[in-house]
Design a protein around this motif. Structure first.
Motif, PDB file in Angstrom:
ATOM      1  N   VAL A  88       1.384   9.007  -1.591  1.00 17.78           N
ATOM      2  CA  VAL A  88       1.335   7.868  -2.507  1.00 17.78           C
ATOM      3  C   VAL A  88       2.554   6.964  -2.368  1.00 17.78           C
ATOM      4  CG1 VAL A  88       0.020   9.247  -4.153  1.00 17.78           C
ATOM      5  CG2 VAL A  88       2.481   8.951  -4.500  1.00 17.78           C
ATOM      6  N   ILE A  89       3.545   7.371  -1.590  1.00 18.46           N
ATOM      7  CA  ILE A  89       4.758   6.571  -1.444  1.00 18.46           C
ATOM      8  C   ILE A  89       4.575   5.521  -0.349  1.00 18.46           C
ATOM      9  CG2 ILE A  89       7.214   6.596  -0.895  1.00 18.46           C
ATOM     10  CD1 ILE A  89       6.572   7.818  -3.573  1.00 18.46           C
ATOM     11  N   GLY A  90       4.762   4.262  -0.732  1.00 20.27           N
ATOM     12  CA  GLY A  90       4.671   3.166   0.221  1.00 20.27           C
ATOM     13  C   GLY A  90       6.035   2.554   0.490  1.00 20.27           C
ATOM     14  N   ASP A  91       6.061   1.385   1.111  1.00 20.49           N
ATOM     15  CA  ASP A  91       7.307   0.673   1.381  1.00 20.49           C
ATOM     16  C   ASP A  91       7.090  -0.814   1.147  1.00 20.49           C
ATOM     17  OD1 ASP A  91       5.969  -0.293   3.680  1.00 20.49           O
ATOM     18  OD2 ASP A  91       6.677   1.428   4.854  1.00 20.49           O
ATOM     19  N   LEU A  92       8.055  -1.637   1.546  1.00 17.33           N
ATOM     20  CA  LEU A  92       7.975  -3.076   1.274  1.00 17.33           C
ATOM     21  C   LEU A  92       6.747  -3.734   1.900  1.00 17.33           C
ATOM     22  CD1 LEU A  92      11.725  -4.139   1.659  1.00 17.33           C
ATOM     23  CD2 LEU A  92      10.452  -3.717  -0.447  1.00 17.33           C
ATOM     24  N   SER A  93       6.236  -3.126   2.965  1.00 13.98           N
ATOM     25  CA  SER A  93       5.049  -3.696   3.608  1.00 13.98           C
ATOM     26  C   SER A  93       3.808  -3.584   2.731  1.00 13.98           C
ATOM     27  CB  SER A  93       4.788  -3.012   4.957  1.00 13.98           C
ATOM     28  OG  SER A  93       4.435  -1.644   4.771  1.00 13.98           O
ATOM     29  N   ASN A  94       3.863  -2.726   1.711  1.00 15.05           N
ATOM     30  CA  ASN A  94       2.716  -2.536   0.817  1.00 15.05           C
ATOM     31  C   ASN A  94       2.761  -3.431  -0.422  1.00 15.05           C
ATOM     32  OD1 ASN A  94       3.304   0.684   1.842  1.00 15.05           O
ATOM     33  ND2 ASN A  94       1.246  -0.164   2.117  1.00 15.05           N
ATOM     34  N   LEU A  95       3.830  -4.232  -0.566  1.00 19.95           N
ATOM     35  CA  LEU A  95       3.997  -5.021  -1.783  1.00 19.95           C
ATOM     36  C   LEU A  95       2.851  -5.995  -2.038  1.00 19.95           C
ATOM     37  CD1 LEU A  95       7.826  -5.833  -1.832  1.00 19.95           C
ATOM     38  CD2 LEU A  95       6.565  -4.371  -3.418  1.00 19.95           C
ATOM     39  N   LYS A  96       2.272  -6.522  -0.973  1.00 22.81           N
ATOM     40  CA  LYS A  96       1.205  -7.508  -1.144  1.00 22.81           C
ATOM     41  C   LYS A  96      -0.187  -6.883  -1.180  1.00 22.81           C
ATOM     42  CE  LYS A  96       3.779 -11.408   0.768  1.00 22.81           C
ATOM     43  NZ  LYS A  96       3.831 -12.490   1.775  1.00 22.81           N
ATOM     44  N   ASP A  97      -0.250  -5.548  -1.051  1.00 23.36           N
ATOM     45  CA  ASP A  97      -1.543  -4.872  -1.159  1.00 23.36           C
ATOM     46  C   ASP A  97      -2.123  -5.108  -2.544  1.00 23.36           C
ATOM     47  OD1 ASP A  97      -0.936  -3.986   1.336  1.00 23.36           O
ATOM     48  OD2 ASP A  97      -0.637  -1.879   0.785  1.00 23.36           O
ATOM     49  N   TYR A 101      -2.668   8.411 -20.547  1.00 18.79           N
ATOM     50  CA  TYR A 101      -2.568   6.953 -20.736  1.00 18.79           C
ATOM     51  C   TYR A 101      -2.297   6.258 -19.404  1.00 18.79           C
ATOM     52  CZ  TYR A 101      -0.528   2.438 -21.804  1.00 18.79           C
ATOM     53  OH  TYR A 101      -0.244   1.098 -21.818  1.00 18.79           O
ATOM     54  N   PHE A 102      -1.336   6.776 -18.618  1.00 23.57           N
ATOM     55  CA  PHE A 102      -1.027   6.149 -17.330  1.00 23.57           C
ATOM     56  C   PHE A 102      -2.216   6.265 -16.357  1.00 23.57           C
ATOM     57  CE2 PHE A 102       3.621   7.092 -18.365  1.00 23.57           C
ATOM     58  CZ  PHE A 102       3.840   5.796 -18.823  1.00 23.57           C
ATOM     59  N   THR A 125      -5.429   8.794  -5.795  1.00 23.12           N
ATOM     60  CA  THR A 125      -5.977   7.442  -5.646  1.00 23.12           C
ATOM     61  C   THR A 125      -5.564   6.883  -4.277  1.00 23.12           C
ATOM     62  OG1 THR A 125      -4.051   6.251  -6.533  1.00 23.12           O
ATOM     63  CG2 THR A 125      -5.630   7.137  -8.125  1.00 23.12           C
ATOM     64  N   LYS A 126      -6.060   5.709  -3.957  1.00 25.44           N
ATOM     65  CA  LYS A 126      -5.691   5.066  -2.696  1.00 25.44           C
ATOM     66  C   LYS A 126      -4.481   4.148  -2.851  1.00 25.44           C
ATOM     67  CE  LYS A 126     -10.402   5.119  -0.825  1.00 25.44           C
ATOM     68  NZ  LYS A 126     -11.523   4.285  -0.301  1.00 25.44           N
ATOM     69  N   ARG A 127      -3.952   4.102  -4.034  1.00 27.71           N
ATOM     70  CA  ARG A 127      -2.823   3.210  -4.298  1.00 27.71           C
ATOM     71  C   ARG A 127      -1.535   3.751  -3.679  1.00 27.71           C
ATOM     72  NH1 ARG A 127      -3.524  -0.636  -8.447  1.00 27.71           N
ATOM     73  NH2 ARG A 127      -5.429  -0.419  -9.693  1.00 27.71           N
ATOM     74  N   LYS A 128      -0.643   2.822  -3.271  1.00 23.84           N
ATOM     75  CA  LYS A 128       0.668   3.172  -2.750  1.00 23.84           C
ATOM     76  C   LYS A 128       1.735   2.714  -3.745  1.00 23.84           C
ATOM     77  CE  LYS A 128      -0.385   4.799   1.425  1.00 23.84           C
ATOM     78  NZ  LYS A 128      -0.016   6.151   1.886  1.00 23.84           N
ATOM     79  N   ALA A 129       2.709   3.575  -3.995  1.00 15.97           N
ATOM     80  CA  ALA A 129       3.788   3.258  -4.926  1.00 15.97           C
ATOM     81  C   ALA A 129       5.003   2.761  -4.148  1.00 15.97           C
ATOM     82  CB  ALA A 129       4.160   4.478  -5.759  1.00 15.97           C
ATOM     83  N   VAL A 130       5.511   1.589  -4.549  1.00 14.68           N
ATOM     84  CA  VAL A 130       6.701   1.012  -3.921  1.00 14.68           C
ATOM     85  C   VAL A 130       7.835   1.047  -4.949  1.00 14.68           C
ATOM     86  CG1 VAL A 130       7.690  -0.966  -2.730  1.00 14.68           C
ATOM     87  CG2 VAL A 130       5.226  -0.505  -2.560  1.00 14.68           C
ATOM     88  N   ILE A 169       3.772   8.995 -14.263  1.00 18.59           N
ATOM     89  CA  ILE A 169       3.242   7.872 -13.474  1.00 18.59           C
ATOM     90  C   ILE A 169       2.803   8.347 -12.094  1.00 18.59           C
ATOM     91  CG2 ILE A 169       3.850   5.691 -12.347  1.00 18.59           C
ATOM     92  CD1 ILE A 169       5.701   5.139 -14.770  1.00 18.59           C
ATOM     93  N   PHE A 170       3.643   9.145 -11.427  1.00 18.59           N
ATOM     94  CA  PHE A 170       3.281   9.643 -10.096  1.00 18.59           C
ATOM     95  C   PHE A 170       2.069  10.571 -10.162  1.00 18.59           C
ATOM     96  CE2 PHE A 170       7.745   8.506  -8.953  1.00 18.59           C
ATOM     97  CZ  PHE A 170       7.432   7.642  -7.916  1.00 18.59           C
ATOM     98  N   ASP A 171       1.964  11.333 -11.246  1.00 14.77           N
ATOM     99  CA  ASP A 171       0.774  12.183 -11.421  1.00 14.77           C
ATOM    100  C   ASP A 171      -0.477  11.339 -11.567  1.00 14.77           C
ATOM    101  OD1 ASP A 171       2.327  14.450 -11.276  1.00 14.77           O
ATOM    102  OD2 ASP A 171       2.398  14.795 -13.444  1.00 14.77           O
ATOM    103  N   ALA A 172      -0.347  10.182 -12.252  1.00 14.08           N
ATOM    104  CA  ALA A 172      -1.501   9.298 -12.462  1.00 14.08           C
ATOM    105  C   ALA A 172      -1.951   8.651 -11.150  1.00 14.08           C
ATOM    106  CB  ALA A 172      -1.146   8.226 -13.488  1.00 14.08           C
ATOM    107  N   ILE A 173      -1.017   8.418 -10.240  1.00 13.97           N
ATOM    108  CA  ILE A 173      -1.349   7.781  -8.955  1.00 13.97           C
ATOM    109  C   ILE A 173      -1.992   8.783  -7.993  1.00 13.97           C
ATOM    110  CG2 ILE A 173      -0.399   6.488  -6.986  1.00 13.97           C
ATOM    111  CD1 ILE A 173       1.969   5.748  -8.793  1.00 13.97           C
ATOM    112  N   LYS A 174      -1.620  10.056  -8.142  1.00 15.13           N
ATOM    113  CA  LYS A 174      -2.086  11.090  -7.215  1.00 15.13           C
ATOM    114  C   LYS A 174      -3.621  11.113  -7.136  1.00 15.13           C
ATOM    115  CE  LYS A 174      -1.417  16.003  -6.202  1.00 15.13           C
ATOM    116  NZ  LYS A 174      -0.801  17.274  -6.672  1.00 15.13           N
TER     117      LYS A 174
END
Length: 549
Positions: free
Chosen positions: A274-283, A210-211, A244-249, A237-242
């Motif tokens: 997949v781990i991002g930071d505050l700089s990725n919030l507006k991505d 589902y995720f 992909t090009k998405r960054k998780a904040v 959720i982290f498995d679903a992101i793996k």
């Protein structure tokens, strides 16, 4: 003669606040120490914990608190108990102990006696032993407990599902459970939350697919609302992101603490890419994980939706996924929030009704567990009373004797003498302790009643300044209203209140020498309160402030 007592200070006829007591020959074993989420009608109450008076009065007899798993319903009031009984011994698996450490740091308490236990390793005491066994749930290293006595085992089941595909930190060894059953079980205490759900819970609890669908389908940012202690959901959720090009904040100190600890200890497996930071919030393709606080459900998400968050502004292209369970007490809050999200134009993803974030035993799970343990007596626990009754009906279906099924409420004592149930009708008074903010002090029913009156009828403040020598009124009485009437629009009523207050003050000032301030306050409350009720059919809270100059 062998004497055993079993009862609860919380968890029966309610969802959450689990705290169960087993007394063996005057020694007290406590199982779990949780909280309950407060409903919307509780006027500012954040959460509810058990009343610890019985434990405080009998603190010297307590062997320890045995934690089944790290969810708020089971550990949420532990820091409050530690404040009340600092010397208490706590037994928990490694993961639960790490979460408890974080909770203690947040609450500003230190735990003196933490014992880290391992599943399937017996803990010996003089008169009995405690055997923790692993079960499958959404928290790693969840355990149930078998208390071995001379009259048979008393089994306390944690929340669980039966799913052979869950391994590692989520494994359940059914063989161990069957072995306990073969040795003889006097009493099985089994959860009831999903007793009305037919079939097995598995595989409807698996949300990985589902995720993954949400991540692939949503075009913009995705904001996941999560409960940080539902670690299996976080892993999904982290498995679903793996890949992909998405960054998780990860937003929030507490959520970050849980993720950091779980990753370091090997309970979360996260691709570092997949781990991002505050700089990725507006991505435009970022993933934002927001903690659903226990004190104020959906508070952090509400800040984002209503434009108060300093880091995240909700966009019409965003999607919000509710990946946490919606408990009955906060369902209305969730509905209002989803309506606000829809107004903002963002998309909403909810876990399908045939799936479940909450991993609890359904009817077939419960019946299989009864057959595995084959108990002499059966006690449905955890859940509202109708669920306990549904659980009892399942026990009847698998052949248990009706007289051996025990349905009780908080404070009702169950006694066993030499392995036989003796129902003496014993009961101890138990109550809810209402927590507002970070204080561990009970808010109390009177305060709650005042808040209810304020919310429905408003407030009238009557103030006056009295001359210290002559006892004459120097200023006032001033009338201030909040949530009652608009004083500028209903001047006549305000003037009548002022006139009556002036008369009451003068009538209770004797010869210019003495003013009976207690009588003034009492008369204002009674006489003006009665007058207002006749005029408006309302009973506002009345405050009187008198000062001398």
């Amino acid at each position: 003669m062998s004497k055993i007592k079993v009862f609860s200070l919380g968890g029966l006829n309610e969802n959450g606040k689990n705290l169960y007591i087993v007394e063996i020959e005057n020694r007290i074993l406590v199982f779990d120490c949780g909280l309950k989420y407060a409903g919307e009608k509780m006027n500012g109450i954040d959460y509810i914990i058990p009343d610890f008076d019985y434990l405080i009065k009998n603190r010297k007899r307590i062997v320890g608190v045995f934690i089944s798993h790290a969810h708020y319903e089971n550990i949420g009031s532990l820091t409050d108990l530690i404040k009340a009984i600092p010397e208490v011994h706590v037994f928990a698996t490694n993961y639960a102990s790490k979460v408890i450490d974080i909770e203690c740091a947040e609450a500003g308490v230190s735990i003196r006696n933490m014992h880290i236990i391992k599943p399937h390793r017996k803990i010996d005491f003089k008169e009995f032993s405690v055997f923790p066994f692993s079960v499958s749930h959404s928290a790693p290293e969840t355990v149930g407990y078998s208390i071995n006595t001379e009259n048979g085992a008393i089994v306390y089941m944690a929340d669980y599902v039966i799913d052979p595909t869950m391994n590692g930190h989520y494994d359940m060894d059914l063989g161990k459970l069957a072995y306990i059953g073969k040795q003889g079980v006097l009493l099985l205490m089994n959860e009831s939350v999903f007793a009305e759900k037919e079939g097995f819970s598995a595989p409807n609890h698996n949300l990985s697919g589902y995720f993954r669908n949400v991540v692939e389908k949503a075009e913009g940012r995705i904001i996941f609302s999560v409960l940080p202690l539902h670690l299996l959901t976080m892993q999904n959720i982290f498995d679903a992101i793996k890949g992909t090009k998405r960054k998780a904040v990860i937003m929030g100190k507490y959520l970050q603490s849980i993720v950091d600890m779980a990753t370091k200890e090997g309970y979360l497996s996260i691709d570092k890419n997949v781990i991002g930071d505050l700089s990725n919030l507006k991505d435009e393709d970022s993933i934002i994980l927001v903690n659903n606080d226990r004190e104020a459900p959906y508070y952090n998400l509400s800040r984002i939706v209503n434009g108060y968050d300093k880091f995240v502004t909700l966009l019409p292209t965003d999607s919000i996924c509710f990946a946490d369970p919606t408990y009955d007490s906060i369902e209305l809050t969730a509905v209002h929030l989803k309506n606000d999200i829809a107004i903002k134009g963002a998309s909403i993803y909810e876990v399908p009704k045939n799936k479940s974030v909450r991993l609890h035993a359904s009817s077939e799970d419960l019946m299989l567990m009864i057959k595995l343990f084959n108990p002499k007596y059966y006690m449905p626990i955890k859940g509202e009373y109708r669920y306990q009754v549904g659980n009892a009906d399942l026990a009847l279906e698998v052949g248990m004797n009706k007289d051996n099924i025990i349905l009780k409420e908080n404070g009702d004592m169950v006694s066993f003498i030499d392995g036989e149930l003796i129902d003496k009708g014993e009961h101890i008074d138990v109550d809810d302790v209402l927590i507002d903010g970070k204080s561990s002090q009970d808010v109390g029913e009177l305060v709650l009643k005042d808040r209810e009156m304020l919310s429905t009828n408003g407030l009238i403040l009557i103030s006056a300044t009295i001359d210290k020598k002559t006892k004459k009124i120097l200023n006032g009485p001033e009338i201030v209203t909040r949530g009652f009437i608009d004083a500028s629009e209903d001047g006549n009523l305000v003037n009548e209140i002022r006139t009556k207050a002036t008369e009451i003050i003068k009538n209770n000032t004797h010869s210019g020498k003495y003013a009976d301030y207690q009588k003034i306050r009492s008369d204002i409350r009674e006489e003006i309160g009665t007058f207002i009720y006749k005029k408006t059919d309302s009973k506002p809270v009345m405050l009187t402030v008198l000062q001398e100059m």
